[in-house]
Every structure is written in structure tokens, then in C-alpha cells.
Motif scaffolding. Structure first.
Motif, PDB file in Angstrom:
ATOM      1  N   GLY A 141      -0.442   5.170   3.699  1.00 25.09           N
ATOM      2  CA  GLY A 141      -0.816   3.785   3.461  1.00 25.09           C
ATOM      3  C   GLY A 141      -2.236   3.436   3.855  1.00 25.09           C
ATOM      4  N   LYS A 175      -1.316   5.706  -6.092  1.00 30.54           N
ATOM      5  CA  LYS A 175      -1.737   4.317  -6.252  1.00 30.54           C
ATOM      6  C   LYS A 175      -0.964   3.615  -7.361  1.00 30.54           C
ATOM      7  CE  LYS A 175      -6.195   5.421  -6.395  1.00 30.54           C
ATOM      8  NZ  LYS A 175      -7.668   5.299  -6.437  1.00 30.54           N
ATOM      9  N   ASN A 192       0.813  -1.216   0.000  1.00 28.28           N
ATOM     10  CA  ASN A 192       0.000   0.000   0.000  1.00 28.28           C
ATOM     11  C   ASN A 192       0.849   1.271   0.000  1.00 28.28           C
ATOM     12  OD1 ASN A 192      -2.412  -1.415  -0.076  1.00 28.28           O
ATOM     13  ND2 ASN A 192      -2.690  -1.371   2.147  1.00 28.28           N
ATOM     14  N   ASN A 193       2.112   1.132  -0.421  1.00 26.91           N
ATOM     15  CA  ASN A 193       3.020   2.282  -0.507  1.00 26.91           C
ATOM     16  C   ASN A 193       3.127   3.031   0.821  1.00 26.91           C
ATOM     17  OD1 ASN A 193       3.485   1.677  -3.196  1.00 26.91           O
ATOM     18  ND2 ASN A 193       1.827   2.998  -3.916  1.00 26.91           N
ATOM     19  N   TYR A 241      -4.781   4.362   1.233  1.00 26.30           N
ATOM     20  CA  TYR A 241      -4.311   4.037  -0.121  1.00 26.30           C
ATOM     21  C   TYR A 241      -5.427   4.164  -1.154  1.00 26.30           C
ATOM     22  CZ  TYR A 241      -2.639   1.086  -3.962  1.00 26.30           C
ATOM     23  OH  TYR A 241      -2.287   0.602  -5.191  1.00 26.30           O
TER      24      TYR A 241
END
Length: 531
Positions: A168, A179, A160-161, A171
Motif C-alpha cells: 500500500g 494499481k 491503495n490496495n 501504491y
């Protein structure tokens, strides 16, 4: 063409363009003849491949006559067909580091033409790409906001970075750029800009690398290697999706890029995320989906006229901590951008963990941008081999040749030159840089060279090497046979495209072409010029 406007001295000039077919396995020097003079060498060397070539003579007079004279072997001079191109040239007082050239069709709207980096004397030349419009105006200016330099690497993001900016958990509601994985991390110095916690979180930067450009959102922290932030350069550690457009496809590695701050490509209005654990005594809010970076968040309790500043934490939360009086709902929140614009949220009746609150507007104010960044090909050698993190030139001998990288006893310019010993019998020295760079459209390889004793023509040679397709086999340019070397410095230029240099350049090799060792040779001011 139309008039030329300039904030500094900008000139529109004609460039001689020489066209001819040069036999294969030959090298030709362009010679010029001016009124009342004799034919003299220009130092422009072109390798023949039996094909038609076109050579732009940027910086040489359009009024002179030109011919191709073979460097070695008996051959009559070749008379080229001489056409005309156009260039812009100027000199900025004070040797400005950057000059932005702009163009306009009507003097009302101006757009970017090029970003140039003048030499130490302030001079610059930039070829105009064809086709040219029927009417055009140009001006040059030293930008108020300069494009920055950055070293760039890559990493594999967390699910989710997730990162230090704390985006996150939201996200699914983040802008598409996030995204899609176009994200990056900065060093603490830049992430906590000006000593303010997480000041760069959620901001976006445009980067121009050796093979393309990309825009990324700042979402995390990283450590910067020496030679970057500590000397005034930026450092970006990009997600593995964002890195390949700059690198030509590689997912890992290091490179350099031009950079500038840009508005984030968001849709809709500014939003707030309520961090879990918030209450009327302790509240954490995290803005997101903003076009310009956030400077301040304030909250106003029901029944009060006071706006309370919410300090920003290192984890990118704006925090309300009740000293004695808890929050009373409904509350109002206002968010200020780094440029002073304010978005005030309507009265919020309640807040729950993980709640997402959409504001009534988006930031519209963004000041003048820095010029559109361009990737700058740095010199291979200037007093030493270039060793910027992400742009590391190296030199190594083969066949018994050796390299002395810094010889302070001999210099063309600056304080030192690079000495080559043991050239001969096809022994030589290779200069390499990876990931390399795209061959500039009107690029030339320039170098200054001298020897300890005279060396006859064609006893030394030069090639430029690289690949034509990513991952493909090595491709070499035509062999450039150097004219006689002297004990005095000479400057040569090799037009890259005309001499068959590959589409992606990794480096060059200088070598001896006869049995036995040649005298020591020195080179200096080795660089690729992008006209």
C-alpha cells in the motif's frame, strides 16, 4: 491435416456431423446403422424448433449410416446431410487427471490446443475447432506441472490496495496490475507456502472461471472455507475489479476456476522499499516489482565479505537486526527468486525512510508453466450432488415431486443414484447452479436414467434453462421428450446448442408430462461434457 505426434496414444479421427431441419415441438433420437446390422438408437436426443440444426456425433463411428427417428408421434425418419468434422482422442495410462494437447505447424514451435480431463478409464475426446490449417501436427502429454483447481470469492480492498504484503505505501510505484485492482488474497497455508513467511506475496496467478480469465497479484491474507485448502484445492479472495471477468459481471458471489502460477507482468527492474523506522541497527527492506516470487534477501556491510541472510517477517519485510555490529554503509543487497536467480544491487550509500531503490536487472528465469487453465464444468450428480465451494448444485421438487439425493439401493456407477418421486401432471425436479456457466461450444448434457416400472415415450420431459444475456429473462431449451423409460439403465445425451440451450446455463429440469404420478425414476452420472 498432417501427422499426429503423441507422448501417449493420440488419434486423429473423423466425427460424423448431421444436419437437418427438425419440426418444432418434437424430439428426435439419432439412430445408426452399421454394416450387417439393424437401426439402433444412439441415445442422442435433439429437440426440434423448426430450424436447421447441426449435431456432432463425437465418439460415434464415421463409417455408420445415420438418421433422425421421432421419439413420439407418427413420423417417418428424417435423413440428415452427413458431413465430417475432426476430433482428437486418446487414452493415457494410469488415468492421468489432466492431458495437455499441443499443436504445431512445423514441429519446431508448439502451442496449446486444449487441456482435457480424462474420464476414470483414461479416455478423452476433444473436438477440433474449424477452420483447420492446411497443415498441422498434434501431440498429447501429461504435464509435469498440473493446472490447479480453485474456489474464488471477492472482497472490497482497503484504500491503495493495502494488505498483508505491505504494498500500500508504494501504491504509486507498483506494477499496473496492482494499481488496476487485479489483486487477490490467499489462505495462510498458501500465502506462507512451505511454512515460509509471505512466500506468495507479489506472485501472480492466471485464473480461468466460468465466464472468462484474469491474472491477479497476491497481496493479502484471508481465511479459506472448508472444502478448499483443507482438501487440496486453492482458495482466492479477489478484489472487486478482478472478480467480474470470471463471474460474467457479478461483483460478489462464489465460483470455481482453473489456475496456474505465471510471471508477474512487470516493467523495469526489481526494486526495494525501505520500511520506515529502519536504521543501522534495525533495517526492514521490502522487495517489489519482481517477475518471479522472492525466496531470500541478503545484505553485506561495508568492509565485510559476508552476506547476512535477512529473515522474512509475516508482514513481508526482510529484516536485519544487529546482534552487536551495526551496518556500515555503503551496503550491498542481493535478492534471490524462488527459482534461484539472483539480482545484486550496487553499493547503496545510505537508506532513508520510504526510500525506493531500483536494482540493475529483472528476473528472467521462470520454469515450465502449467498448461493454460480451463474452467472445468463439474458433474451435476455423481453419487451425490456436486457441492464444491463455488460450484454448488442443488435439487428441488415442484408440483408435489420429491427428491432423495442419495439412494444407495440403486446405482448406475459408483455407490448411489438420485431418486425422483411423484413426477407427473407437470410435477418435476429442478437442478440449479449459480453463477452458472457458458454453454460449451460442442457441449452435451449426459445422464443415465431408469424407472421402477416401464414408462411410455413422451411421458417424461427435460429442459435446460438459463439466460442469453446477463440479467436477461430466463430462456429454456426445446422440451426434450424422453424415449420409453425401462427398468434397466439407459444413457442419453442432449446436444446443447442444437436443442436451443441458452448461452448461459443455470441448470435443468426433469418432469412428468401426463396426469397422475409416474413410477419412481432414478438418475445418475449427470454431467455436461465439453467436447
Amino acid at each position: 491435416m498432417g501427422a499426429v505426434l503423441s507422448a501417449g496414444p493420440l488419434e486423429l479421427g473423423r466425427t460424423p456431423v448431421l444436419s437437418a431441419s427438425l419440426p418444432g415441438s418434437t424430439t428426435w433420437q439419432v439412430e445408426q446403422l452399421q454394416a450387417g446390422g439393424a437401426w439402433t438408437g444412439t441415445g442422442v436426443l435433439v429437440g426440434g424448433a423448426g430450424l436447421p440444426v447441426s449435431v456432432r456425433m463425437e465418439g460415434f463411428p464415421a463409417t455408420a449410416s445415420y438418421r433422425f427417428q421421432r421419439v413420439a408421434g407418427a413420423a417417418a425418419p428424417l435423413a440428415p446431410v452427413v458431413g465430417t468434422g475432426w476430433h482428437l482422442a486418446g487414452q493415457e495410462p494410469g488415468a492421468a487427471g489432466q492431458v495437455e494437447i499441443e499443436k504445431s505447424a512445423d514441429l519446431a514451435a508448439w502451442g496449446d490446443e486444449a487441456l482435457v480431463f480424462p474420464r476414470t478409464d483414461g479416455r478423452y475426446v476433444r473436438a477440433l475447432r474449424e477452420p483447420l490449417g492446411a497443415r498441422g501436427f498434434f501431440r498429447a502429454r501429461v504435464p509435469g506441472l498440473a493446472t490447479g483447481d480453485a474456489s474464488v470469492t471477492s472482497h472490497t480492498p482497503l484504500p491503495n490496495n493495502q494488505g498483508a504484503a505491505g504494498f500500500g505505501p508504494i501504491y504509486a510505484d507498483m506494477p499496473q496490475i496492482f494499481k488496476d485492482g487485479f489483486i487477490g488474497a490467499l489462505s495462510p497455508t498458501e500465502y506462507h507456502r512451505g511454512g515460509e513467511n509471505a512466500a506468495a506475496a507479489g506472485e501472480c496467478y492466471e485464473l480461468a472461471g466460468p465466464f472468462g480469465r484474469v491474472t491477479v497479484m497476491i497481496t493479502d491474507l484471508t481465511d479459506a472455507p472448508p472444502g478448499t485448502v483443507d482438501v487440496g484445492r486453492s482458495f482466492f479472495d479477489l478484489g472487486e475489479t478482478a472478480y467480474p471477468p470470471l463471474s460474467g459481471g457479478a461483483v460478489t458471489g462464489a465460483l470455481t476456476a482453473g489456475m496456474r502460477l505465471v510471471p508477474a507482468p512487470v516493467t523495469g527492474n526489481v526494486k526495494l522499499y525501505v520500511v520506515p523506522g529502519s536504521s543501522i541497527y534495525y533495517t526492514e527492506l521490502r522487495p517489489y516489482n519482481y517477475r518471479a516470487g522472492i525466496n531470500k534477501v541478503e545484505i553485506q556491510s561495508n568492509g565485510s565479505t559476508d552476506w547476512v541472510n535477512m529473515p522474512r517477517s509475516a508482514s513481508n519485510s526482510f529484516v536485519f537486526l544487529a546482534s552487536s555490529i551495526p551496518l556500515a554503509f555503503p551496503v550491498k543487497v542481493r535478492v534471490s527468486s524462488r527459482f534461484g536467480e539472483v539480482v545484486t544491487f550496487p553499493a547503496i550509500p545510505a537508506m532513508a525512510d520510504n526510500q525506493k531503490i531500483t536494482g540493475p536487472a529483472q528476473f528472467a528465469v521462470f520454469p515450465e508453466l502449467a498448461p493454460v487453465p480451463e474452467h472445468r464444468v463439474r458433474p451435476m450428480y455423481r453419487d451425490a450432488l456436486t457441492k464444491v465451494p463455488g460450484d454448488q448444485w442443488s435439487a428441488g421438487g415442484y408440483g408435489g415431486a420429491t427428491v432423495t439425493e442419495v439412494d444407495p439401493a440403486v446405482a448406475y456407477a459408483g455407490t448411489a443414484s438420485l431418486r425422483l418421486s411423484g413426477l407427473g401432471g407437470y410435477a418435476g425436479v429442478t437442478f440449479s447452479e449459480y453463477p452458472g456457466f457458458l454453454r460449451p461450444e460442442f457441449g452435451v448434457l449426459k445422464l443415465a436414467i431408469r424407472s421402477a416400472a416401464p414408462v411410455a415415450a413422451d411421458q417424461t420431459g427435460l429442459i435446460v434453462y438459463g439466460v442469453n444475456v446477463p440479467g436477461g429473462p430466463q430462456v429454456n431449451s426445446a422440451v426434450i421428450q424422453l424415449p420409453p423409460l425401462k427398468t434397466a439403465w439407459q444413457v442419453f445425451q442432449v446436444p446443447l446448442q442444437a436443442s436451443g440451450a441458452p448461452a448461459t446455463i443455470f441448470g435443468a429440469s426433469l418432469f412428468g408430462r401426463v396426469p397422475g404420478a409416474l413410477p419412481n425414476v432414478w438418475i445418475d452420472e449427470v454431467e455436461v461434457l465439453n467436447y
